[in-house]
Design a protein around this motif. Structure first.
Motif, PDB file in Angstrom:
ATOM      1  N   ARG A  18       0.829  -1.208   0.000  1.00 30.06           N
ATOM      2  CA  ARG A  18       0.000   0.000   0.000  1.00 30.06           C
ATOM      3  C   ARG A  18       0.868   1.265   0.000  1.00 30.06           C
ATOM      4  O   ARG A  18       0.594   2.221  -0.719  1.00 30.06           O
ATOM      5  CB  ARG A  18      -0.895  -0.001   1.259  1.00 30.06           C
ATOM      6  CG  ARG A  18      -1.836   1.192   1.377  1.00 30.06           C
ATOM      7  CD  ARG A  18      -2.692   1.091   2.627  1.00 30.06           C
ATOM      8  NE  ARG A  18      -1.983   1.407   3.858  1.00 30.06           N
ATOM      9  CZ  ARG A  18      -1.736   2.641   4.296  1.00 30.06           C
ATOM     10  NH1 ARG A  18      -2.151   3.685   3.611  1.00 30.06           N
ATOM     11  NH2 ARG A  18      -1.085   2.833   5.426  1.00 30.06           N
ATOM     12  N   LEU A  19       1.950   1.239   0.775  1.00 33.55           N
ATOM     13  CA  LEU A  19       2.753   2.447   0.933  1.00 33.55           C
ATOM     14  C   LEU A  19       3.804   2.625  -0.166  1.00 33.55           C
ATOM     15  O   LEU A  19       4.201   3.742  -0.475  1.00 33.55           O
ATOM     16  CB  LEU A  19       3.448   2.445   2.304  1.00 33.55           C
ATOM     17  CG  LEU A  19       2.496   2.537   3.507  1.00 33.55           C
ATOM     18  CD1 LEU A  19       3.223   2.201   4.799  1.00 33.55           C
ATOM     19  CD2 LEU A  19       1.881   3.940   3.612  1.00 33.55           C
ATOM     20  N   SER A  20       4.262   1.508  -0.735  1.00 34.45           N
ATOM     21  CA  SER A  20       5.352   1.617  -1.718  1.00 34.45           C
ATOM     22  C   SER A  20       4.893   1.324  -3.149  1.00 34.45           C
ATOM     23  O   SER A  20       5.587   1.647  -4.108  1.00 34.45           O
ATOM     24  CB  SER A  20       6.479   0.640  -1.363  1.00 34.45           C
ATOM     25  OG  SER A  20       6.049  -0.690  -1.609  1.00 34.45           O
ATOM     26  N   GLY A  21       3.733   0.677  -3.274  1.00 30.96           N
ATOM     27  CA  GLY A  21       3.266   0.300  -4.606  1.00 30.96           C
ATOM     28  C   GLY A  21       3.967  -0.947  -5.142  1.00 30.96           C
ATOM     29  O   GLY A  21       3.663  -1.438  -6.219  1.00 30.96           O
ATOM     30  N   VAL A  22       4.930  -1.465  -4.361  1.00 31.44           N
ATOM     31  CA  VAL A  22       5.667  -2.657  -4.814  1.00 31.44           C
ATOM     32  C   VAL A  22       5.140  -3.883  -4.074  1.00 31.44           C
ATOM     33  O   VAL A  22       5.012  -3.864  -2.857  1.00 31.44           O
ATOM     34  CB  VAL A  22       7.187  -2.516  -4.514  1.00 31.44           C
ATOM     35  CG1 VAL A  22       7.950  -3.733  -5.011  1.00 31.44           C
ATOM     36  CG2 VAL A  22       7.719  -1.238  -5.133  1.00 31.44           C
TER      37      VAL A  22
END
Ligand code: MG
Length: 407
Positions: A376-380
């Motif tokens: 959610r926070l990094s998109g990875v």
């Protein structure tokens, strides 16, 4: 002393009737002793439920039959209770300690703890034993009148298995003559705490062989060739059951090794206690060395197995590959929350000790929640790549390589 005999306890056992009490005094429960009540509070805590989705050695989603922190804790509690009964120690206390001993573990096992400790180096570090104590002393939010679970001194003493001198002094400043004192005064904890220590070791020595072979990262031949103790019990099992093979052979071997360790601890401890004629748990604490111990040969055998597992399982390239990714997740999360604290729930982002609040929040996560938050926070999506790579080979069932992932 009559209460000890009435309870079937040895005079050197811990008794709730002689407890040093809770940090905040409470009325006794009408039907349960204080150690039972501790155990019940632990079982009902959120941190305990999270153990089911936390890594022991293998990441939680790598296979349904691998141990998790929860099943490990249950196995430790079973072993500790069984040994406590033989030694006339307090079963409820050992159960409480055993069920709580790993509450402070981060997601992703030791890789998670190492990564979080690294992030926290300038801010007092991170250590899972101390974190277990923080969980039961502060972090659980369940009761109207206090933070944490307000457990007895004896359960908290057992939970704090190790503690550095600097941290012990901090604890001591907050709580004079409390659970930090013994690390400064170099005294012992209760026999129940000492017993849980060994039950932990016996449990993981046994189940890591099982999980290691199940995963295909270890083979029975390799174990037989490198660990004479294991080889001895493999042969003994074969002598007892000449037609045995595959998983049953492995399980019977592990079972024999496990029983042997349990009997060894009971006998060695009884022999150590007998001539001392200790009359109280405080005399146990004042005794200059641990009294719940393996015999010397068993200590050596256990150490050799631990070293084998450390080199060949915990540091297996396949395990290291996933632990590297787990470390990335923890590091990224730490930086993300430090940068934008409002990404954490209010009870964490409102705190003034920001780095510690971030560490507390991350330490409480399950493996899958940490991976989801990271995405959610990094998109990875590191979890899916862990999952792709974590499909471990299913070893064929048979004498040659043993346990698969079957029922
Ligand atoms: Mg443990």
């Amino acid at each position: 002393m009559s209460d000890f005999y009435a309870l079937g306890l040895a005079p050197y056992a811990s008794s709730p009737l002689h407890s040093r009490g809770r940090r905040m005094a409470e009325m006794p429960a009408p039907t349960r002793n204080d150690f039972q009540r501790d155990r019940d509070r632990i079982v009902h805590s959120s941190a305990f439920r999270r153990l089911v989705y936390k890594t022991q050695v293998f990441l939680n989603h790598e296979g349904d039959l691998f141990r998790t922190r929860l099943t490990h804790s249950l196995e430790v509690a079973q072993l500790a209770r069984s040994m406590a009964r033989s030694l006339a120690l307090h079963e409820d206390l050992v159960e409480a300690i055993a069920l709580a001993h790993d509450l402070g573990h981060t997601p992703f096992g030791h890789a998670g703890q190492d990564a979080l400790n690294h992030c926290m180096l300038e801010f007092g570090g991170f250590e899972h034993n101390l974190q277990s104590l923080r969980v039961v002393d502060f972090l659980e939010e369940r009761y109207a009148l206090f933070d944490g679970l307000n457990l007895t001194f004896e359960t908290r003493e057992g939970i704090l298995k190790h503690c550095g001198l600097a941290q012990a002094r901090e604890l001591q400043a907050r709580e004079p003559s409390g659970v930090g004192a013994r690390f400064i005064e170099r005294t012992q904890p209760s026999l129940e705490a000492q017993l849980c220590n060994l039950a932990d070791e016996i449990a993981y020595n046994a189940h890591d062989i099982d999980d290691g072979v199940r995963s295909g990262l270890l083979s029975v031949e390799q174990l037989r060739g490198s660990v004479p103790w294991f080889d001895h019990y493999c042969s003994k099992t074969l002598t007892l059951y000449p037609k045995i093979e595959g998983r049953r052979w492995l399980f019977e071997t592990i079972r024999l090794m496990l029983s042997e360790q349990v009997y060894d601890v009971i006998e060695t401890t009884r022999a150590a206690l007998m001539p001392l004629e200790l009359q109280s748990a405080d005399q146990v604490r004042a005794y200059p060395e641990a009294l719940v111990v393996f015999s010397e040969p068993m200590q050596e055998a256990s150490l050799a197995l631990k070293q084998f597992l450390s080199t060949n399982l915990y540091r297996h390239p396949r395990v290291l590959q996933t632990t590297e990714q787990a470390k990335e997740i923890i590091k990224d999360l730490f930086l993300a929350y430090l940068h934008t604290p409002t990404e954490m729930p209010e009870s964490f982002h409102a705190r003034h000790d920001r780095e510690r609040a971030v560490a507390d929040y991350i330490a409480g996560m399950t493996d899958r929640f940490a991976a989801k938050e990271h995405q959610r926070l990094s998109g990875v999506s590191v979890l899916s790549s862990i999952q792709d790579r974590a499909v471990l080979p299913e070893p064929p069932s048979g004498r040659a390589s043993s346990a698969g992932d079957g029922p």
